[in-house]
Every structure is written in C-alpha cells, then in structure tokens.
Design an enzyme around this catalytic site. Structure first.
Site, mmCIF file in Angstrom:
data_model
loop_
_atom_site.group_PDB
_atom_site.id
_atom_site.type_symbol
_atom_site.label_atom_id
_atom_site.label_comp_id
_atom_site.label_asym_id
_atom_site.label_seq_id
_atom_site.Cartn_x
_atom_site.Cartn_y
_atom_site.Cartn_z
ATOM 1 N N VAL A 5 7.840 -18.948 5.876
ATOM 2 C CA VAL A 5 8.153 -17.750 6.816
ATOM 3 C C VAL A 5 6.957 -17.754 7.555
ATOM 4 C CG1 VAL A 5 7.723 -15.109 6.909
ATOM 5 C CG2 VAL A 5 8.671 -16.354 4.592
ATOM 6 N N CYS A 6 7.414 -18.049 8.993
ATOM 7 C CA CYS A 6 6.484 -17.996 10.082
ATOM 8 C C CYS A 6 6.112 -16.540 10.744
ATOM 9 C CB CYS A 6 7.306 -18.956 11.285
ATOM 10 S SG CYS A 6 7.448 -20.582 10.737
ATOM 11 N N LEU A 7 4.920 -16.324 10.661
ATOM 12 C CA LEU A 7 4.162 -15.258 10.785
ATOM 13 C C LEU A 7 2.917 -15.201 11.158
ATOM 14 C CD1 LEU A 7 5.647 -12.140 11.266
ATOM 15 C CD2 LEU A 7 4.523 -11.740 9.049
ATOM 16 N N TRP A 42 2.126 -18.972 12.238
ATOM 17 C CA TRP A 42 2.584 -18.647 13.462
ATOM 18 C C TRP A 42 1.634 -18.405 14.422
ATOM 19 C CZ3 TRP A 42 7.531 -20.102 14.842
ATOM 20 C CH2 TRP A 42 8.263 -19.591 16.198
ATOM 21 N N ASN A 84 12.269 -18.063 12.320
ATOM 22 C CA ASN A 84 11.068 -18.070 11.724
ATOM 23 C C ASN A 84 11.142 -18.108 10.135
ATOM 24 O OD1 ASN A 84 10.935 -15.760 14.149
ATOM 25 N ND2 ASN A 84 8.733 -16.192 13.550
#
Length: 357
Positions: free
Chosen positions: A236-238, A244, A229
C-alpha cells in the site's frame, strides 16, 4: 429510528421552551437521527470495561497516579455511564406492553456499534499477512510505552472510525488487525469490500504501521491493477507508511486512524488515474481507467461477497448478478469471500440494497 427535533441557526432555546406559536415552531425544522444519549452510554460502558481490562492486564498505570492513569480515567467514565444508563424493566405485564421495541437498525447504526471489535487471536492471525512477525513478539515482553500507545490508538478508533471502515483486532493482541474498507459512494470503488492486514511492529510508534491489501491484490485486468497505490504484491503506497513521497509518519502526532482515513479518501478516490505521479490532465484516459476499475470492483470486491452470503437472503439476487452466476463467471472468485466479514456483508448487501430484488 425516531427523529428528534433540533435547532437550526434561527432557533432559540428560551423561545422554544416558553412559547408555542406557529412561527416559533417553524424555526425548528431540522431533525436529529443520531443515537440517543442512552444508546451512546450503552456503547461507552463495554468500551470502558475493556480499557480497564487492558490497564490491569498490562499494568499500564504502574508509572501513573491520580487522574492521569488510564485505569482512573476509565473507572470514572464507567461509573458515570452506568449511573445514567439503566435499561427499563417492566414491573408487570401491562408495563411490558409500553416498552417500545427496538426499530430496524440501519447500516449506519450498525456501523456505529460494530465498527471496532475484538476476536479470538487465532481468527485474526490465521490468515494474517504478518502472522510470522506477530508471533515473534511475545505479548509478555511488550514494551509498556508501546502498549499504552496501542491502547490510545484503540480508544481513538472506538469513537472516530468513519462509516465504511471496520476494524477487528485480536483479544490479546491490539497490534494485529484485520480491516475492511467499503468503497466510497461516487467512486469506481463504490460498494466494494476491500480488506487489509495491519501489524504494529515492535518499534511502533517510532516506526509506522505495516499495512498490506489482502485477497484481491493479485487481480488485474489487461495488466492494470485496481489502483496505482495498491501494488500487485499487496504493498500500500502511502506517505504515512513510508512507501510513498509526502507527509511522513510522525511518532508523536500521526495515528492509525489517519492511515485508514487516508486509504479511504486518497486511494479510493473519484479519479484514481491521477494517483500515478506525473500524469497530465487527460479526462478521456481517466474515464477509461474508472470504467475498468468499476468492472474489477464488481468482479472481485462485490460479487464474491454477494454469492458468499446468498443463503442469508430471503429473496432473489439481482438479475444482473444471477445471470453472471449462471454463466459461471463468479464461481472461480468465491475465494475472495472472507467469513470474517460475513455479517457486515449480509447487512450491507441485504434487504433494501440495490443488489437484491
């Protein structure tokens, strides 16, 4: 810190108050090592003063009246806290001897008092990823509703940041932050210092915060990054950030605190191997990945901080780290050390930690 007795499930206030038999005493066997009411009030006072400053500076109460206004609420809170909190003043030399000196502060106590703080704007913006974007927004023309929301976010952070998360914002820019997240215990990221740059865009809260992982973002081992992530470009993969799939950012409900806690618990998790979608159960590969992540955490997120604060230690560093430093395997990565977090590093890696003899 002095321990205070509290009640367990069987304890009864009236029995404790009026009886002193052994069987009653045995019912109250838990202890409270939290902060005293006086200590908490001492923390509330400067925070309320700061909220009043924001309310006055940005005219946040212009459309509010009575108890609904930020200024009114904080004035009442401040007066209440000040009326209860009074530091003991010795009347003479004999009385001065009776005042107990403050105990040695634990890291948990240090966090409670220093989790959130402001710094001069230039110290935050100097190396900030979103510096250009932030400078485009003149503080004088900030949307009032946006400013109110930022004050609300700041207030939530002041009282609710979990241990291991530190936030620093500009003295006049609540929308520009530096964040430090310490890798949670029991994970491959344990004890690592991970830094993030956060910016609340002009459209906030209609749009989510902008977040970038800092410093170590380009560090990989064998082409493998620190976490599925956390991309090598700093992304920042969220889902809360819109980077995300999953639960999206909801302007009226989502908070910056949720974002930070999600990074701490969902990204820096015990088995990050499975953060990559569609991976099937594979304990062997997960363990291999954890081993590699642990190695990278030590190399990029722990050792540079230990070396960067070495002159603050009164005794030698751990033998393992001393050997690495002597071999020259740490020096090239000292750039990962950021003076902004030096005090936190000294506290965390200092006396009593496993990184020091």
């Amino acid at each position: 810190m002095q321990e205070r007795r509290i009640f367990n499930d069987k304890g009864r206030l009236n029995r404790l108050s009026y009886f002193h038999s052994k069987d009653v005493g045995s019912e109250v066997n838990a202890v409270d090592t939290g902060k005293s009411l006086g200590s908490m009030l001492a923390t509330i006072i400067p925070r309320s003063e700061k909220m009043l400053q924001y309310a006055n500076t940005y005219s946040l109460d212009a459309e509010e009246t009575g108890d609904a206004s930020i200024g009114s609420w904080n004035r009442k809170l401040l007066l209440t806290a000040q009326s209860f909190h009074e530091k003991p003043q010795p009347r003479n030399e004999s009385d001065a001897l009776l005042i107990t000196p403050a105990p040695v502060q634990s890291f948990a106590e240090y966090h409670r008092e220093n989790a959130l703080a402001e710094l001069p704007d230039h110290e935050i913006l100097g190396s900030h990823y979103y510096k250009t974007d932030a400078e485009k927004i003149a503080i004088s023309v900030l949307n009032r509703q946006r400013m109110k929301r930022m004050v609300r976010e700041n207030t939530i952070l002041q009282t609710s940041l979990p241990e291991g998360i530190f936030v620093r914002h500009g003295s006049s820019r609540l929308d520009v932050m530096k964040v430090l997240i310490i890798g949670p215990q029991g994970t491959s990221y344990e004890d690592g210092f991970f830094m993030f740059d956060i910016f609340l865009p002009a459209e906030f809260p209609q749009k989510p915060p902008c977040v970038r992982v800092d410093r170590f973002r380009l560090n990989t081992t064998k082409g493998i990054g620190m976490n599925p992530n956390l991309y090598t470009d700093g992304t920042v993969c969220l889902s809360l950030l819109g980077t995300w799939s999953g639960e999206p950012w909801r302007p009226e409900q989502s908070t910056l605190l949720q974002v930070l806690v999600s990074i701490q618990s969902m990204i820096f998790c015990p088995e990050p191997y499975y953060n990559e979608p569609y991976r099937s159960k594979n304990d062997v590969e997960s363990q291999k990945y954890n081993k590699l992540v642990k190695q990278m955490t030590r190399e990029y997120a722990i050792d540079p901080w230990i070396q960067g604060t070495a002159n603050a230690y009164g005794s030698r560093l751990s033998a393992a780290f001393a050997a690495q430093r002597a071999a020259g395997s740490v020096g090239a990565r000292i750039q990962n050390f950021n003076p902004l977090w030096r005090e936190v590093a000294v506290r965390y890696y200092g006396k009593g930690s496993k990184y020091r003899k």
